[in-house]
Enzyme design. Structure first.
Site, PDB file in Angstrom:
ATOM      1  CG  ASP A 107       4.099  -0.003   6.796  1.00 35.42           C
ATOM      2  OD1 ASP A 107       5.099   0.492   7.365  1.00 35.42           O
ATOM      3  OD2 ASP A 107       4.042  -1.190   6.443  1.00 35.42           O
ATOM      4  CG  HIS A 140       8.363  -0.715   7.724  1.00 29.35           C
ATOM      5  ND1 HIS A 140       7.063  -1.136   7.562  1.00 29.35           N
ATOM      6  CD2 HIS A 140       9.135  -1.825   7.601  1.00 29.35           C
ATOM      7  CE1 HIS A 140       7.045  -2.449   7.347  1.00 29.35           C
ATOM      8  NE2 HIS A 140       8.291  -2.895   7.367  1.00 29.35           N
ATOM      9  CB  SER A 291       8.351  -5.628   5.458  1.00 30.91           C
ATOM     10  OG  SER A 291       7.784  -5.653   6.733  1.00 30.91           O
TER      11      SER A 291
END
Length: 337
Positions: A107, A140, A291
């Site tokens: 990620d 994120h 996600s």
């Protein structure tokens, strides 16, 4: 990163992915080749269309693909949750729980946070695995790490930064990291990113790299496309594709990818987790997207794998005869947050 749109797919212009068997056949279109960690990136001569060359090489039975661009999948369009929002602190302590299960997290990286202060896995991270601090998807990876830590208390995370601060990575970069994981594979792998391919066919090099991790359960997001068009790598047979339910856990979130290729689903709306300390954010945020439903499914598998092999735990967790099935979204996996 230079990006070209081909329909709803995105590629790196002038670049082709292939294995070594295709190099000779592609030589007449080739300007240069870079090879590393199991993948060749062919840099094509000016004006050559990588999609046309791909079709030609595949017609010869060779494995090739444009260098697709993959994107993280928080919700960015429409609705009340179109961006990340600050949230009040959430109480969570790892406690004394310890697990031998390792979850790989490809990620944006992971930032320092009280939830994993002093943990062995965070202490082993280098600067290259720190979360991005700028860009539309900075934080994120940290957000996903928090969901994994809460869904599977005591689990060890192994972050690898492959997405930039805007949540972008090309397929070649992802394949190279996956190739390096073969020497010490995690039991579970979380991939909260993906994309369409130019021809809706599976990306062969990415599929090969994931398939080679034979003892790893790979979990990937179905995308925030709101459509049933296959989203890769989630749609690969060797991957558990995950869609998102709304906060009521009754209906598909309107943005979620869906279809027969989706295997499981979890809540994707208005989840709260760890985040960066920046601006209005004091280390916590609320966010929506496939996600994050993916992290809940990966975490549930990791938690179950404390007592049995990860693949057996995944099969049991996703046994549709024993758990609730959502049409076009697969098996519902509850959150233990």
């Amino acid at each position: 990163m230079e990006i070209q749109s081909v329909g709803e797919a995105f590629i790196r212009p002038g670049q082709l992915l292939a294995d070594r068997t295709a190099l000779s056949a592609a030589s007449r279109w080739t300007q240069a080749v870079s090879e590393a960690d199991g993948v060749c990136v062919i840099h094509l001569s000016a004006g050559v269309d990588p999609c046309e060359v791909t079709a030609d090489l595949r017609g010869q039975g060779l494995r090739a693909s444009p260098n697709h661009v993959l994107r993280g999948q928080p919700l960015w369009f429409g609705g009340p949750a179109s961006r990340v929002f600050p949230a009040p602190p959430v109480g969570f302590k790892q406690g004394r729980s310890r697990s031998d299960v390792v979850v790989g997290l490809l990620d944006t990286g992971v930032a320092k946070h009280p939830w994993w202060a002093g943990s062995d896995w965070y202490g082993r991270l280098g600067p290259d695995d720190a979360d991005a601090t700028e860009g539309t998807q900075a934080g994120h990876g940290t957000f996903i790490a928090g969901l994994l830590a809460r869904q599977a208390p005591g689990v060890s995370l192994r972050p690898h930064r492959v997405l930039d601060g805007d949540g972008l990575a090309d397929e070649a970069s992802v394949v190279r990291v996956l190739h390096r994981l073969r020497g010490n594979p995690p039991q579970v792998l979380n991939l909260s990113f993906g994309g369409h391919t130019f021809d809706d066919r599976p990306p062969p090099l990415l599929g090969d790299a994931i398939g080679a991790l034979t003892q790893t359960v790979t979990v990937a997001c179905a995308g925030n496309t709101g459509s049933d068009r296959p989203f890769w790598p989630a749609a690969l047979p060797c991957v558990i594709g995950v869609g998102a339910l709304d906060a009521g856990l009754q209906d598909r979130a309107p943005y979620s990818g869906h279809g027969t290729w989706v295997d499981a689903c979890a809540r994707g709306d208005w989840l709260t987790s760890s985040y960066l300390e920046t601006g209005d954010f004091a280390g916590y945020a609320a966010w929506s997207g496939t996600s994050f439903s993916t992290a809940l499914v990966a975490g549930a598998i990791a938690h179950a794998a404390r007592d049995e092999p990860a693949r057996r735990a995944a099969d049991r967790l996703l046994d549709s005869e024993e758990t609730r099935q959502i049409p076009d979204l697969g098996v519902l996996v509850p959150a233990n947050l």
